[in-house]
Design a protein around this motif. Structure first.
Motif: not given
Length: 488
Positions: A199-208
């Protein structure tokens, strides 16, 4: 040269473990970020495949072969065991959560003896057929307590006894969400091997994901409900009535570029960032956000991504353009003792890297390990962020740049094939038409005018040999911006 040893939990790291181009590069890196190596329990294959920090600030480490260890005053102590191929660990609401192949398991020590005595299923329901690549990664929790798991595509022979699951294992190549009420929901699709989830600092989720079929190079995806990221193995489940992903039952294969697919393939969502092959590594892994408040250097709220093959860590700056994420990636630290697999940050701001060479070769001569990257408090001259403008790009530096060092900038833009063939070369490459470069009076901002910006293309820059006003050289000269949308 040896790494600094701050306590007995760290072993000495010799220069022989570095696989850098030269000792000069290693020395420059160690000026800014020091690599320390943990002392590990003897006789244990410490393949650190998941990392978390407990509520009282202790480092918890999951091992691929099914154990969880927690660091104490006298080193690491076994906390839980008997699980199946853990590839992720999280701390949430007073408990550790370990992601196994077939479930996410909640682990608690209810009697206070330092070992887990409660193993509860927190999430399950996806298909497992026995195929070699059916990994599960995570978990990540959102602010509402929903639990997210990323699932590998099957890619291999199934077990003969798998029955219907052997014909079609459910939700492979998807991210699934488990609600606090215990309902498993398919969330988004189109993944090959989504090894990193964070997650980023705002809680958005990311995947590699990792280079291979439908993945020309390592991507960083922004996860949201209904998104589709191109890998066709997840299409059959997208046809199910409960699927939030709305796409066609077949997609073009090898006839389009990614830039063209963005305009013509129903439902296709490109990555927020492409990490160009070899230039920025070969296999992206764990994700962590710097939320240290400056304890890790001048990159607060940026993402750090593990790199398996080249045994390092890369850095990503993200911004929103037209309501969607895109941004730039930069090299960060290299020379780890083997492949980076999992990342986390400690309360002191340092970054911990879990490592394993299992299954694939990587730089470094160790089969597994655990290392810590510590900022020396010396700020390197770096591109702190790279932002898109209507007419080009704005580079903001960590230190004021000496105008006398500003030479010629060069670069190119390119896209990738949209295809099932393994990997993909850079396509339609053209030199960047750079007409102007203006450095601000304070030396912190460089605005570069580019006449031929292109949507769906990576814009690669090689910066000149800049120097800070104190004489420090630019640490990394390469920058890669994935431009999905132009500024209006």
């Amino acid at each position: 040269m040896v790494a600094s040893v701050r306590s007995s939990r760290f072993a000495v790291l010799s220069l022989g473990l570095f696989t850098l181009g030269s000792s000069l590069v290693a020395q420059e890196q160690s000026d800014y970020y020091r690599i320390e190596t943990y002392e590990l329990p003897k006789g244990v294959n410490f393949e650190a495949s998941g990392l978390a920090v407990t509520g009282d600030g202790k480092l918890a480490v999951a091992l691929r072969k099914g154990e969880v260890w927690i660091e104490g005053k006298d080193g690491f102590r076994l906390f839980a065991s008997g699980m199946h191929e853990i590839l992720g660990l999280a701390w949430h609401d007073g408990a550790l959560y370990a992601t196994q192949r077939a479930e996410v398991t909640k682990l608690r020590d209810t009697d206070g003896d330092g070992k887990a005595d409660e193993y509860l299923t927190a999430s399950t329901g996806w298909g497992v057929s026995g195929a070699y690549h059916e990994y599960a990664y995570g978990p990540v929790f959102d602010a509402q307590g929903n639990l997210y798991t990323s699932l590998n595509s099957s890619m291999g022979k199934t077990w003969k006894g798998a029955g219907d699951e052997g014909v079609h294992p459910l939700w492979r190549g998807w991210v699934v969400r488990m609600t606090p009420q215990g309902k498993l929901e398919p969330w988004c699709a189109g993944f090959r091997s989504p090894c990193g989830i964070g997650q980023d600092a705002d809680g958005e989720i990311f995947v590699t994901d990792q280079q291979g079929n439908w993945m020309p190079t390592t991507p960083l995806f922004h996860i949201r409900k209904g998104a589709y990221f191109s890998h066709a193995e997840s299409i059959p489940d997208a046809m199910r009535p409960e699927s939030p992903v709305k796409i066609a039952a077949k997609q073009p294969d090898g006839t389009l570029t990614v830039a063209e697919a963005m305009k013509t393939v129903q439902g296709y969502c490109p990555p927020a960032v492409w990490l160009p092959y070899v230039k920025m590594g070969q296999s992206g892994t764990g994700i962590v956000c710097d939320k240290s408040g400056g304890k890790f250097g001048p990159f607060e709220k940026q993402l750090f991504l593990g790199e398996f093959v080249l045994s390092g860590v890369n850095r990503v700056f993200l911004e929103k353009v037209g309501g969607e994420f895109q941004g730039a990636c930069f090299p960060f630290v290299e020379g780890l003792q083997c492949a980076a697999l999992a990342l986390t940050t400690l309360p002191d701001g340092s970054l911990v890297v879990g490592e394993s060479n299992r299954g694939w070769n990587s730089k470094g001569n160790r089969p597994f390990g655990l290392q810590q990257i510590v900022w020396t408090k010396k700020t390197p001259l770096e591109v702190q962020k790279m932002e898109l403008m209507k007419s080009g790009f704005r580079f903001t530096f960590t230190l004021p740049v000496d105008k006398a060092s500003l030479g010629k900038l060069t670069g190119q833009s390119y896209t990738y094939p949209f295809q099932s063939k393994y990997g993909g070369e850079e396509l339609d490459a053209k030199p960047l038409q750079i007409s102007d470069a203006k450095l601000s009076d304070d030396g912190l901002v460089l605005e570069v005018t580019v006449a031929n910006l292109r949507e769906g293309y990576v814009h690669e820059f090689e910066l000149p040999g800049l120097k800070a006003k104190d004489g420090s050289p630019l640490w990394h000269r390469m920058a890669y911006y994935t431009l999905n949308r132009l500024k209006e």
